[in-house]
Enzyme design. Structure first.
Site, short mmCIF file in Angstrom:
data_model
loop_
_atom_site.label_atom_id
_atom_site.label_comp_id
_atom_site.label_asym_id
_atom_site.label_seq_id
_atom_site.Cartn_x
_atom_site.Cartn_y
_atom_site.Cartn_z
N LYS A 50 0.87 -1.18 0.00
CA LYS A 50 0.00 0.00 0.00
C LYS A 50 0.90 1.22 0.00
CE LYS A 50 -3.48 2.84 0.98
NZ LYS A 50 -3.01 4.10 0.47
N ASP A 52 1.31 5.48 -0.20
CA ASP A 52 0.60 6.65 0.29
C ASP A 52 0.93 7.83 -0.61
OD1 ASP A 52 -1.09 8.01 1.93
OD2 ASP A 52 0.28 8.10 3.64
#
Length: 174
Positions: A50, A52
Site C-alpha cells: 500500500k 501513500d
C-alpha cells in the site's frame, strides 16, 4: 539513468493471450482497493504494498504524455518535466499505465505529507512513480489479459528507463 532516445518497439504483432485490438482510451476508471476484515486467501490473489500517494494513470500517445488522477483530471504539469520525460522514454508508441506517484521519506516509505508539501511548493525532484498495471499497449487492449501477464509486460519497460519510474512488484504468498 538519463532519459535519452530509446528505440520504440511495436508490439501489435505479438500474440498476448486475452489481448484484443483497440484504440487507446482517453481514460479508464481505476479499480480501487476496498477495505475487508481479513486478507483474502487462495491462489487467485496478488498482494501489493500500500503506497501513500496519488493514484495516477499515465497515458502515452506517440510522444504526448498525460498524467491523470483517479477521477480523470489532467495533472501533468503538477508532476514536472522529469516525470514526463521518463514516460516519453519508455519503448512504446502508446500505452495506458496505472500507478501511484509518491515522495519517499528518509526510510524509503511513501509519505503523503511530503508529497503534498512538494506539490504546494512546486518542487518536482523527489517524485517516484510506482507503476503496477498496463491496460493498453501499442494498439492492444490488455484489460482482458491476466494481471500477472500485464505486469510481466510492464516490468521490463519500466526497468529499461529507471528513475523516477519504479515497477511495483507483488507477492504471491498469502
Amino acid at each position: 539513468k538519463t532519459h535519452g532516445t530509446v528505440e520504440k518497439k511495436q508490439t501489435t504483432d505479438t500474440k498476448i493471450k486475452g489481448a484484443k485490438p483497440g484504440i487507446l482510451p482517453d481514460f479508464l476508471t481505476p479499480a480501487l482497493a476496498t477495505l475487508v476484515k481479513s486478507v483474502p486467501k487462495g491462489d487467485r490473489w496478488l498482494h501489493e504494498i500500500k503506497l501513500d500517494g496519488y493514484r495516477i494513470e499515465a497515458r502515452i500517445d506517440h510522444g504526448k504524455v498525460q498524467l491523470l488522477t483517479r477521477s480523470g483530471l489532467d495533472w501533468t504539469d503538477r508532476f514536472g518535466k522529469g516525470m514526463v520525460s521518463a514516460l516519453k522514454a519508455l519503448p512504446v508508441q502508446s500505452a495506458l499505465i496505472d500507478g501511484e506517484i509518491v515522495v519517499e521519506s528518509g526510510n524509503g516509505s511513501s509519505d503523503f505529507s511530503l508529497l503534498q508539501q512538494d506539490l504546494s511548493e512546486g518542487r518536482d525532484d523527489r517524485f517516484t512513480y510506482y507503476v503496477f498495471d498496463l491496460m493498453h499497449l501499442d494498439g492492444q487492449d490488455l484489460t482482458g489479459v491476466a494481471l500477472t501477464d500485464r505486469k510481466a509486460l510492464l516490468e521490463p519497460l519500466i526497468t529499461e528507463v529507471g528513475a523516477p519510474l519504479k515497477y511495483s512488484s507483488h507477492f504471491d504468498e498469502g
